[in-house]
Motif scaffolding. Structure first.
Motif, PDB file in Angstrom:
ATOM      1  N   GLN A 228       0.802  -1.208  -0.133  1.00 55.64           N
ATOM      2  CA  GLN A 228      -0.027  -0.008  -0.011  1.00 55.64           C
ATOM      3  C   GLN A 228       0.875   1.186   0.068  1.00 55.64           C
ATOM      4  O   GLN A 228       0.741   2.221  -0.461  1.00 55.64           O
ATOM      5  CB  GLN A 228      -0.914   0.059   1.270  1.00 55.64           C
TER       6      GLN A 228
ATOM      7  N   HIS B 278       1.214   4.012  -2.986  1.00 56.23           N
ATOM      8  CA  HIS B 278       0.881   5.588  -2.778  1.00 56.23           C
ATOM      9  C   HIS B 278       2.321   6.302  -3.077  1.00 56.23           C
ATOM     10  O   HIS B 278       2.262   7.646  -3.798  1.00 56.23           O
ATOM     11  CB  HIS B 278       0.446   5.891  -1.356  1.00 56.23           C
TER      12      HIS B 278
ATOM     13  N   SER C  59      -3.337  -1.923  -5.525  1.00 53.96           N
ATOM     14  CA  SER C  59      -4.207  -0.624  -5.109  1.00 53.96           C
ATOM     15  C   SER C  59      -3.939   0.140  -6.271  1.00 53.96           C
ATOM     16  O   SER C  59      -4.926   0.919  -6.794  1.00 53.96           O
ATOM     17  CB  SER C  59      -3.661  -0.240  -3.824  1.00 53.96           C
TER      18      SER C  59
END
Length: 160
Positions: free
Chosen positions: A24, A28, A85
């Protein structure tokens, strides 16, 4: 799209969530670098020049080759070399669909061709397009076409 706000948002996430899962955080970080590069670019990049498009094309090719197999969104993301993601975000931006929606739509379109053009049973068609469970296949089919595979075949078969 305000790139500065996106940059700040990604920086804030990275600095306030050090305990987040590594993938994750990497996702980002990719989003942060994407915003940074776009903000420094003197002219907007054409869609075909974006690295993101290369990843999305790789994912589309993977689905086309592997839709019969038991694949997940994580498998599709991995085929494109990205974490799920980040991959989900760029895939939706590029195609207007989530990777899961694309996979289901692709499988069901292939199933419709088989129902229309072959005499395979509904369960055989389901298995051929990646749904070994006939109930899951019928539900997915009905969610796309509004009819069960059997009913759809009666209305659309070329074999009659």
């Amino acid at each position: 799209e305000d790139l500065r706000a996106l940059l700040e948002q990604e920086m804030l996430f990275l600095s306030t969530h050090p305990e987040a899962p590594v993938l994750q955080l990497i996702g980002h970080l990719y989003l942060f670098f994407d915003c940074l590069v776009r903000s420094l670019s003197p002219t907007p990049q054409s869609a075909s020049d974006k690295l993101q498009d290369i990843h999305v094309r790789a994912a589309l090719d993977f689905v086309e080759r592997s839709y019969r197999d038991d694949i997940s969104v994580a498998d599709i993301a991995r085929s494109a070399g990205l974490n799920p993601s980040y991959f989900g975000k760029i895939f939706k931006e590029a195609t207007g669909k989530t990777p899961q929606q694309h996979l289901i739509g692709f499988r069901i379109a292939k199933a419709a061709d088989l129902l229309k053009l072959t005499s395979l049973s509904v369960s055989e068609v389901g298995a051929e397009v990646g749904y070994p469970n006939q109930l899951h296949f019928s539900r997915a089919y009905k969610s796309v076409y509004g009819l069960s595979p059997r009913e759809w075949r009666k209305q659309n078969s070329k074999l009659i």
